[in-house]
Design a protein around this motif. Structure first.
Motif, short mmCIF file in Angstrom:
data_model
loop_
_atom_site.label_atom_id
_atom_site.label_comp_id
_atom_site.label_asym_id
_atom_site.label_seq_id
_atom_site.Cartn_x
_atom_site.Cartn_y
_atom_site.Cartn_z
N TYR A 29 37.97 37.39 37.02
CA TYR A 29 38.96 37.88 37.97
C TYR A 29 38.37 38.66 39.15
O TYR A 29 38.82 38.47 40.29
N PRO A 30 37.39 39.55 38.93
CA PRO A 30 36.90 40.30 40.10
C PRO A 30 36.27 39.41 41.16
O PRO A 30 36.31 39.73 42.35
N GLU A 55 37.04 49.25 44.07
CA GLU A 55 38.29 48.52 44.24
C GLU A 55 38.83 47.91 42.95
O GLU A 55 40.05 47.81 42.77
N TRP A 56 37.94 47.47 42.07
CA TRP A 56 38.38 46.74 40.89
C TRP A 56 38.68 47.66 39.71
O TRP A 56 39.73 47.55 39.07
N LEU A 57 37.77 48.56 39.39
CA LEU A 57 37.95 49.41 38.22
C LEU A 57 39.26 50.21 38.24
O LEU A 57 39.93 50.30 37.20
N PRO A 58 39.67 50.78 39.37
CA PRO A 58 40.94 51.51 39.34
C PRO A 58 42.13 50.64 38.94
O PRO A 58 43.11 51.14 38.38
N ARG A 59 42.05 49.35 39.19
CA ARG A 59 43.15 48.45 38.88
C ARG A 59 43.22 48.11 37.39
O ARG A 59 44.31 47.82 36.87
N VAL A 60 42.07 48.11 36.72
CA VAL A 60 42.04 47.63 35.34
C VAL A 60 41.79 48.72 34.30
O VAL A 60 41.97 48.48 33.11
N THR A 61 41.38 49.91 34.74
CA THR A 61 41.06 50.97 33.78
C THR A 61 42.26 51.39 32.93
O THR A 61 42.07 51.67 31.73
N HIS A 115 32.67 49.03 32.74
CA HIS A 115 32.63 50.33 33.42
C HIS A 115 31.25 50.72 33.93
O HIS A 115 31.07 51.85 34.39
N THR A 116 30.31 49.79 33.88
CA THR A 116 28.97 50.06 34.44
C THR A 116 28.57 48.91 35.36
O THR A 116 27.58 48.21 35.10
N PRO A 117 29.29 48.69 36.45
CA PRO A 117 28.94 47.58 37.34
C PRO A 117 27.55 47.72 37.95
O PRO A 117 26.96 46.72 38.37
N GLU A 118 27.01 48.93 37.99
CA GLU A 118 25.67 49.13 38.53
C GLU A 118 24.60 48.40 37.72
O GLU A 118 23.49 48.19 38.21
#
Length: 205
Positions: free
Chosen positions: A47-48, A87-93, A115-118
């Motif tokens: 999805y992202p 942009e993505w994490l706030p939507r799915v957290t 939660h660790t996209p880095e």
């Protein structure tokens, strides 16, 4: 019914993309039933990309409008990781919060990845700034469609001025490694990669 063909992702493909992701996510095999919430895998790996990088999302259409495979890419991995967090994490957290403690279950492990996209960013991969994910339903594999999907994305990345692309794959998926080898991907040196390989290739040639 027409012949299968590759086209750009459409929002109506979202359920099919989720199914493809889930049915190919466990070392290339079916991950159905491994996670309490089946949306967890697409939220990380599918999805992202279609939301944040729709210009680099392509599907294999079976000829009836049904997506049976996809290739998803991000031309700038570092930029994508930053947007993922912003942009993505706030939507799915709210639905998929980070694990409260140690990642003791497969779902917790995946939530940690979410939660660790880095984790996607490695200095050793700076010469291959783009990355990709490709998956096809089992009955559509081994017929040349994967190769066509990869080359479609490579052309889009090249047109965007991206010189090279990389991917990350679990070492246990030996058939996928053979597929990538045939397409000119070579192993990239990333320290302590764990149970995965990083592979890369130019977007031309």
């Amino acid at each position: 019914m027409t012949r299968p063909f590759i086209r750009r992702y459409r929002p109506s493909d979202r359920p099919a993309v989720a199914e493809i992701c889930i049915r190919t996510a466990h070392e290339g095999g079916d991950a159905s039933g491994l996670y309490p919430d089946p949306e967890l895998l697409p939220v990380i790996f599918a999805y992202p990309y279609v939301e944040l990088e729709p210009d680099f999302a392509f599907v294999l259409d079976d000829g009836t409008g049904q997506a049976v495979g996809y290739v998803l890419g991000a031309p700038d991995t570092a930029g994508f990781a930053a947007r993922f967090r912003r942009e993505w994490l706030p939507r799915v957290t709210p639905r998929f919060p980070p694990p409260a403690g140690a990642a003791d279950t497969p779902a917790d492990g995946m939530a940690t990845l979410l939660h660790t996209p880095e984790r996607m960013v490695h200095g050793q991969l700076s010469g291959h700034p783009a990355h990709l994910h490709i998956d096809l339903l089992p009955s559509w594999q081994g017929q040349g469609y994967g190769r066509s999907l990869i080359h479609t994305l490579l052309a889009a990345l090249h047109d965007h001025g991206v010189p090279a692309v990389h991917l990350c794959m679990v070492q246990a998926n030996t058939s996928a490694r053979a597929f990538y080898d045939r397409l000119g991907f070579t192993q990239l040196n990333v320290p302590d990669p764990g149970p995965v390989w990083y592979l890369g290739r130019p977007t031309t040639g």
